[in-house]
Scaffold this motif. Structure first.
Motif, PDB file in Angstrom:
ATOM      1  N   LEU A  70       0.828  -1.207   0.000  1.00 33.34           N
ATOM      2  CA  LEU A  70       0.000   0.000   0.000  1.00 33.34           C
ATOM      3  C   LEU A  70       0.863   1.258   0.000  1.00 33.34           C
ATOM      4  O   LEU A  70       0.517   2.254  -0.646  1.00 33.34           O
ATOM      5  CB  LEU A  70      -0.950  -0.006   1.201  1.00 33.34           C
ATOM      6  N   ALA A  71       1.998   1.206   0.684  1.00 28.45           N
ATOM      7  CA  ALA A  71       2.924   2.345   0.697  1.00 28.45           C
ATOM      8  C   ALA A  71       3.517   2.564  -0.693  1.00 28.45           C
ATOM      9  O   ALA A  71       3.666   3.709  -1.142  1.00 28.45           O
ATOM     10  CB  ALA A  71       4.023   2.130   1.730  1.00 28.45           C
ATOM     11  N   GLU A  72       3.859   1.485  -1.396  1.00 37.58           N
ATOM     12  CA  GLU A  72       4.385   1.608  -2.757  1.00 37.58           C
ATOM     13  C   GLU A  72       3.390   2.286  -3.689  1.00 37.58           C
ATOM     14  O   GLU A  72       3.777   2.965  -4.630  1.00 37.58           O
ATOM     15  CB  GLU A  72       4.750   0.229  -3.321  1.00 37.58           C
ATOM     16  N   GLN A  73       2.099   2.105  -3.406  1.00 43.02           N
ATOM     17  CA  GLN A  73       1.048   2.711  -4.222  1.00 43.02           C
ATOM     18  C   GLN A  73       0.723   4.139  -3.780  1.00 43.02           C
ATOM     19  O   GLN A  73      -0.112   4.803  -4.379  1.00 43.02           O
ATOM     20  CB  GLN A  73      -0.237   1.865  -4.159  1.00 43.02           C
ATOM     21  N   GLY A  74       1.345   4.595  -2.691  1.00 39.82           N
ATOM     22  CA  GLY A  74       1.087   5.941  -2.189  1.00 39.82           C
ATOM     23  C   GLY A  74      -0.191   6.062  -1.383  1.00 39.82           C
ATOM     24  O   GLY A  74      -0.702   7.160  -1.173  1.00 39.82           O
ATOM     25  N   LEU A  75      -0.713   4.928  -0.901  1.00 43.29           N
ATOM     26  CA  LEU A  75      -1.980   4.926  -0.162  1.00 43.29           C
ATOM     27  C   LEU A  75      -1.774   5.033   1.345  1.00 43.29           C
ATOM     28  O   LEU A  75      -2.698   5.433   2.062  1.00 43.29           O
ATOM     29  CB  LEU A  75      -2.772   3.662  -0.499  1.00 43.29           C
ATOM     30  N   VAL A  76      -0.615   4.645   1.812  1.00 38.31           N
ATOM     31  CA  VAL A  76      -0.256   4.772   3.228  1.00 38.31           C
ATOM     32  C   VAL A  76       1.218   5.153   3.312  1.00 38.31           C
ATOM     33  O   VAL A  76       1.962   5.024   2.333  1.00 38.31           O
ATOM     34  CB  VAL A  76      -0.486   3.456   4.038  1.00 38.31           C
ATOM     35  N   THR A  77       1.616   5.609   4.480  1.00 42.35           N
ATOM     36  CA  THR A  77       3.030   5.707   4.798  1.00 42.35           C
ATOM     37  C   THR A  77       3.287   4.695   5.892  1.00 42.35           C
ATOM     38  O   THR A  77       2.378   4.359   6.663  1.00 42.35           O
ATOM     39  CB  THR A  77       3.434   7.117   5.271  1.00 42.35           C
ATOM     40  N   VAL A  78       4.485   4.183   5.943  1.00 44.75           N
ATOM     41  CA  VAL A  78       4.822   3.164   6.941  1.00 44.75           C
ATOM     42  C   VAL A  78       5.987   3.674   7.772  1.00 44.75           C
ATOM     43  O   VAL A  78       6.977   4.171   7.239  1.00 44.75           O
ATOM     44  CB  VAL A  78       5.186   1.819   6.271  1.00 44.75           C
ATOM     45  N   GLY A  79       5.825   3.562   9.084  1.00 40.90           N
ATOM     46  CA  GLY A  79       6.889   3.941   9.996  1.00 40.90           C
ATOM     47  C   GLY A  79       7.031   2.903  11.078  1.00 40.90           C
ATOM     48  O   GLY A  79       6.358   1.870  11.064  1.00 40.90           O
ATOM     49  N   ALA A  95       7.454   2.478  15.402  1.00 42.96           N
ATOM     50  CA  ALA A  95       7.399   3.061  16.742  1.00 42.96           C
ATOM     51  C   ALA A  95       7.711   1.942  17.721  1.00 42.96           C
ATOM     52  O   ALA A  95       6.979   0.951  17.776  1.00 42.96           O
ATOM     53  CB  ALA A  95       6.026   3.665  17.022  1.00 42.96           C
ATOM     54  N   SER A  96       8.804   2.086  18.444  1.00 42.93           N
ATOM     55  CA  SER A  96       9.228   1.042  19.391  1.00 42.93           C
ATOM     56  C   SER A  96       9.282  -0.329  18.733  1.00 42.93           C
ATOM     57  O   SER A  96       8.745  -1.309  19.239  1.00 42.93           O
ATOM     58  CB  SER A  96       8.288   1.008  20.600  1.00 42.93           C
ATOM     59  N   ASP A  97       9.889  -0.403  17.555  1.00 38.97           N
ATOM     60  CA  ASP A  97      10.039  -1.645  16.789  1.00 38.97           C
ATOM     61  C   ASP A  97       8.721  -2.267  16.327  1.00 38.97           C
ATOM     62  O   ASP A  97       8.648  -3.464  16.069  1.00 38.97           O
ATOM     63  CB  ASP A  97      10.851  -2.686  17.572  1.00 38.97           C
ATOM     64  N   VAL A  98       7.658  -1.473  16.238  1.00 37.69           N
ATOM     65  CA  VAL A  98       6.366  -1.940  15.755  1.00 37.69           C
ATOM     66  C   VAL A  98       6.039  -1.170  14.480  1.00 37.69           C
ATOM     67  O   VAL A  98       6.173   0.053  14.435  1.00 37.69           O
ATOM     68  CB  VAL A  98       5.260  -1.715  16.816  1.00 37.69           C
ATOM     69  N   THR A  99       5.611  -1.882  13.456  1.00 36.78           N
ATOM     70  CA  THR A  99       5.244  -1.240  12.192  1.00 36.78           C
ATOM     71  C   THR A  99       3.905  -0.536  12.338  1.00 36.78           C
ATOM     72  O   THR A  99       2.942  -1.105  12.838  1.00 36.78           O
ATOM     73  CB  THR A  99       5.172  -2.285  11.064  1.00 36.78           C
ATOM     74  N   VAL A 100       3.873   0.711  11.867  1.00 34.74           N
ATOM     75  CA  VAL A 100       2.667   1.537  11.932  1.00 34.74           C
ATOM     76  C   VAL A 100       2.346   2.041  10.534  1.00 34.74           C
ATOM     77  O   VAL A 100       3.218   2.568   9.841  1.00 34.74           O
ATOM     78  CB  VAL A 100       2.874   2.745  12.880  1.00 34.74           C
ATOM     79  N   GLY A 101       1.094   1.868  10.115  1.00 37.57           N
ATOM     80  CA  GLY A 101       0.647   2.396   8.838  1.00 37.57           C
ATOM     81  C   GLY A 101      -0.178   3.642   9.072  1.00 37.57           C
ATOM     82  O   GLY A 101      -0.961   3.711  10.020  1.00 37.57           O
ATOM     83  N   LYS A 102       0.024   4.640   8.211  1.00 40.95           N
ATOM     84  CA  LYS A 102      -0.747   5.884   8.294  1.00 40.95           C
ATOM     85  C   LYS A 102      -1.352   6.174   6.929  1.00 40.95           C
ATOM     86  O   LYS A 102      -0.660   6.159   5.912  1.00 40.95           O
ATOM     87  CB  LYS A 102       0.136   7.039   8.746  1.00 40.95           C
ATOM     88  N   LEU A 103      -2.638   6.451   6.920  1.00 38.02           N
ATOM     89  CA  LEU A 103      -3.386   6.705   5.699  1.00 38.02           C
ATOM     90  C   LEU A 103      -2.957   8.020   5.049  1.00 38.02           C
ATOM     91  O   LEU A 103      -2.749   9.021   5.743  1.00 38.02           O
ATOM     92  CB  LEU A 103      -4.879   6.757   6.049  1.00 38.02           C
ATOM     93  N   THR A 104      -2.838   8.015   3.729  1.00 37.22           N
ATOM     94  CA  THR A 104      -2.583   9.247   2.979  1.00 37.22           C
ATOM     95  C   THR A 104      -3.920   9.749   2.426  1.00 37.22           C
ATOM     96  O   THR A 104      -4.939   9.037   2.468  1.00 37.22           O
ATOM     97  CB  THR A 104      -1.627   9.006   1.792  1.00 37.22           C
TER      98      THR A 104
END
Length: 98
Positions: free
Chosen positions: A55-64, A66-75
């Motif tokens: 989804l990040a590759e498609q520009g639909l989310v950003t991925v980060g 936090a404390s070694d946990v993957t977090v997705g954020k909507l664009t």
């Protein structure tokens, strides 16, 4: 029709819609995974991370992280896809009234 493809497209739409429901438009994989399971998608932690990366590759989310946990954020584009205002191959389009 390929069942695996249908499942992937539906799961990606659900991830976008789950992110859209959060006040900060972001959720971690430990929240997304059980939410997807509640909606009929029994998936591994790895698969949720893979979907977020796609989804990040498609520009639909950003991925980060936090404390070694993957977090997705909507664009903004991801929000449009979640609402059916835009389409992206590989993400199911919402049915009318959904």
């Amino acid at each position: 029709m390929n069942l695996a493809l249908l499942m992937s497209e539906d799961r990606r739409l659900l991830i976008l819609r789950l992110l859209a429901q959060d006040p900060g438009y972001q959720l971690n994989v430990y929240v997304l995974r059980p939410a997807l399971q509640a909606m009929g998608h029994t998936v591994s932690h790895d698969l949720v991370e893979t979907d977020l990366a796609w989804l990040a590759e498609q520009g639909l989310v950003t991925v980060g992280r936090a404390s070694d946990v993957t977090v997705g954020k909507l664009t903004a584009r991801g929000a449009d896809v979640a609402q059916g205002l835009a389409t992206v191959p590989g993400v199911k389009r919402p049915e009318p009234g959904e």
